[in-house]
Design an enzyme around this catalytic site. Structure first.
Site, mmCIF file in Angstrom:
data_model
loop_
_atom_site.group_PDB
_atom_site.id
_atom_site.type_symbol
_atom_site.label_atom_id
_atom_site.label_comp_id
_atom_site.label_asym_id
_atom_site.label_seq_id
_atom_site.Cartn_x
_atom_site.Cartn_y
_atom_site.Cartn_z
ATOM 1 C CG HIS A 193 -1.681 1.252 1.445
ATOM 2 N ND1 HIS A 193 -3.015 1.360 1.174
ATOM 3 C CD2 HIS A 193 -1.297 2.474 1.911
ATOM 4 C CE1 HIS A 193 -3.430 2.589 1.465
ATOM 5 N NE2 HIS A 193 -2.397 3.280 1.914
ATOM 6 C CD GLU A 194 1.593 3.774 3.765
ATOM 7 O OE1 GLU A 194 1.861 4.799 3.108
ATOM 8 O OE2 GLU A 194 0.590 3.694 4.492
ATOM 9 C CG HIS B 92 0.879 6.641 -0.683
ATOM 10 N ND1 HIS B 92 -0.215 7.238 -1.252
ATOM 11 C CD2 HIS B 92 0.429 6.038 0.462
ATOM 12 C CE1 HIS B 92 -1.282 7.028 -0.483
ATOM 13 N NE2 HIS B 92 -0.916 6.299 0.546
ATOM 14 C CG HIS C 144 0.416 8.919 -7.030
ATOM 15 N ND1 HIS C 144 -0.683 9.277 -6.293
ATOM 16 C CD2 HIS C 144 0.203 9.446 -8.257
ATOM 17 C CE1 HIS C 144 -1.522 9.977 -7.052
ATOM 18 N NE2 HIS C 144 -0.998 10.099 -8.253
#
Length: 700
Positions: free
Chosen positions: A494-495, A498, A501
């Site tokens: 999940h992290e 980021h 991104h």
């Protein structure tokens, strides 16, 4: 989730970790007369050079702060001095974007030192610097001359003919100024600036109090019955007693395995009272100041103010969304509860048991996994040695997005645990990231991605984005490597979404680069990546037994998959509680009234979740997202709708399909905030988004 990935421009309400460079050609930062001095500060490196974190001293932090403010003032003067009749995008908007970015070049590295440096003198100075930078940012948001410069430009023939990202940047900049006080008189703007300063101070104090909390309980050897050996060995000792603290891994492992129900309850109480004494009054005052700010700006509530610039547009849309979620999730929650009750009755040999307390869920859920699904979390952990997981995550993302990661040997980092990587695309360096995975005293206590430098087109070339991943996974123990439970693997993926991104941006403007999207969409690119931590084709490339090297057996994976949605209703109801608590405190609560934030928590927990509130607990005091996500936590579930819808394309085309991976990279990640988020998703899907995949992901 993270509290610090957003890169909204500083002057548009931000300070959420931006990046380097100043005005157009002068992208390296300060005026040429001071450039050599700037290069000497390890926190202000030359263009596209790495930050020398390990060399940073208290004096460097202070100097970087002072320079950021001084350089910004110089850049502001240049913007002010352009005659109104001669304003262009090139001499007004580009310098404004660069100014924002330069300001963030100090804030980004300093925020890492505040959250992760083991040196208390550096950390304390970083805390003071963040407060100072936040206050200066508040001044900039209310800078009349800067607003007038942008407003004057917006009326020109060139501005009226703008299209695409340039038009979006101008429109959003003007809107944000006017949302943030330029409809007010000068006196009211001064009042607003004071409120903003108070809010910044209170937010900083709220987070610092959580980080400083050192709650623990002491237990004897007999009290550790049921807990894994490596957990017991890793506990600090005080004489014959074992110290159980409230960091993530220590808390969740104890709640999952400890057989002593009274001690689980005691630790649950401690955990849900972190920073309570210090933060309950801070939170009350923060809510008061936010309400004053919203009403001064002409909004009924702080939630109305916050949502006006987001995908949802208003609190009513959020309430409708949350209500629909509650209704859809309720049946699954009851099914989940019934499963846990059956386990509890069997374990206690007591058929009369009618309820589950919140400190019992982890324990009975673990027994449910073992007994009904034959899934032993400790056995599963043996296949997720941390270095294998890092390698697997890297392999997956490199293949999906056509990248290459190279670890930098002997990097200049804030702690020996931190590792640094360079990212290449088509043989060209495009960014850097750092990972710092294990808990330690005075470190940020959750898992989050911090954007430290932003991508941006400059006269010297494209600025390399930099991101830092701070996590708190299980540390190695004597004779045993660091092993991750599967939920930590999911969090890590999940992290890292980021990170991707941040790093894969191609946006021209820093203000639109990477995670500079609306706050209720920012989680989608991280949530989608969680799905690869559940896919066997991805898992079998790295999930290998730490001793034998055996690949995660398919039958064991099948059990994990069968159990994936065990408790999904309860987990979703907990997320709905967090979102509803946040929205209630900012939309339907009077902080000056007799009702307390704890009263609100008690009422909502009893309404939304099947677990009765425990008197004397104050979870909200350590709910760190109430600062960074004020009136925005609903965005976690809102963005998940888009994440799961986008993942359905990978499910259809193949989870490692390179063509789909590159389309996602180029149409979602690379675009950042250059277009409306709904349009980005629609373009990638080739249709209107819907909620079907989201509800399917919850097992509904």
């Amino acid at each position: 989730m993270t509290s610090s990935f957003s890169r909204r421009a500083v002057l548009r309400g931000a300070l959420a970790l931006l990046s380097v460079t100043t005005l157009e050609a002068n992208a390296a930062g300060p005026p040429t007369t001071t450039a050599p001095k700037a290069a000497a500060n390890p926190l202000m490196p030359a263009f596209n050079q790495p930050i020398a974190f390990s060399k940073a001293t208290k004096a460097d932090v202070q100097q970087a702060t002072d320079r950021a403010i001084a350089n910004t003032k110089t850049a502001l003067t240049a913007i002010y001095n352009v005659p109104a009749a001669k304003r262009t995008f090139a001499n007004t908007m580009l310098p404004l974007d660069a100014l924002n970015d330069n300001f963030g070049s100090a804030y980004g590295p300093i925020s890492i030192l505040f959250n992760a440096s083991p040196d208390s003198t550096v950390r304390n100075q970083a805390e003071r610097s963040i407060a100072l930078l936040s206050k200066y940012s508040n001044e900039l948001e209310l800078d009349e001359k800067l607003y007038r410069a942008v407003k004057d430009y917006s009326k020109t023939k060139e501005a009226l003919a703008l299209t695409g990202p340039h038009k979006k940047f101008l429109t959003e900049t003007v809107d944000e100024y006017e949302r943030n006080g330029f409809a007010l008189s000068p006196e009211k703007r001064q009042e607003l600036q004071k409120l903003n300063d108070k809010i910044a101070d209170l937010s900083l104090a709220f987070g610092a109090n959580i980080a400083k909390d050192k709650s623990f309980m002491l237990v004897n050897e007999a009290d550790l019955k049921g807990l894994p050996d490596d957990y017991i060995k890793s506990r600090p000792r005080e004489g014959a007693a074992y110290r159980i603290n409230v960091d993530g891994p220590a808390y969740t492992t104890f709640m999952k395995y400890a057989e002593s129900e009274p001690l689980r309850k005691k630790l649950y109480t401690l955990y849900n009272n972190r920073a309570a004494e210090a933060n309950l009054p801070v939170l009350k005052q923060l809510l008061i100041e936010r309400q004053k700010k919203a009403q001064l700006l002409g909004y009924k509530t702080y939630a109305a103010y916050q949502t006006s610039s987001r995908m949802v547009k208003n609190p009513e849309t959020v309430w409708a969304f949350e209500t629909k979620l509650v209704d859809r999730v309720k049946v699954k929650s009851q099914q989940d509860l019934a499963e846990l009750l059956a386990v509890k009755r069997a374990y206690l040999k007591d058929v009369s048991a009618q309820s589950i307390a919140p400190w019992e869920t982890g324990f009975y859920n673990n027994l449910l996994m073992q007994n009904k699904y034959q899934l032993d979390g400790e056995k599963v952990k043996e296949y997720f040695e941390v270095n294998h997981v890092v390698d697997g995550l890297f392999q997956t993302t490199q293949q999906l997005f056509a990248l290459k990661f190279n670890e930098v040997k002997n990097p200049s980092v804030w702690h020996p645990d931190a590792r640094m990587f360079e990212v290449q695309r088509d043989g060209k360096l495009i960014g850097r990231f750092y990972i710092d995975l294990f808990p330690r005293d005075n470190k940020y206590t959750h898992a989050a991605c911090f954007g430290v430098q932003s991508g941006r087109a400059t006269a010297q070339g494209y600025q390399l984005p930099t991101a830092v991943l701070l996590c708190n996974f299980n540390a190695p123990t004597p004779g045993k490597p660091a092993l991750m439970n599967h939920s930590q693997v999911v969090t890590f993926f999940h992290e890292f979404g980021h990170v991707m991104h941040n790093l894969l941006t191609t946006a021209e403007l820093s203000s639109q680069a990477g995670t500079s999207v609306k706050r209720d969409f920012v989680e989608a690119p991280s949530q989608i990546l969680e799905n690869w931590a559940w896919n066997y084709d991805a898992l079998k490339t790295f999930a290998k037994h730490y001793q034998t090297g055996e690949v995660l057996p398919k039958p064991l994976y099948d059990k994990m998959w069968a159990a994936r949605n065990v408790g999904s209703g309860l987990a979703a109801s907990q997320q709905i509680l967090y979102g509803t608590l946040d929205m209630t405190l900012h939309d339907r609560f009077d902080p000056n009234g007799t009702e307390t934030t704890t009263d609100v928590l008690k009422k909502l927990q009893n309404q939304i979740t099947p677990f009765a509130y425990l008197d004397g607990t104050n979870m909200q005091a350590a709910f760190g997202h109430l600062t960074g996500y004020g009136a925005g936590y609903y965005g976690y579930m809102w963005s998940k709708v888009y994440a799961e819808d986008m993942f359905s394309v990978f499910e259809k085309n193949g989870i490692m399909d390179s063509k789909t991976g590159l389309r996602y990279r180029d149409l979602i990640l690379a675009k950042g905030g250059t277009d409306e988020e709904y349009n980005l998703v629609k373009n990638f899907l080739g249709r209107e988004p819907n909620q079907e995949a989201f509800f399917k992901s919850l097992g509904l």
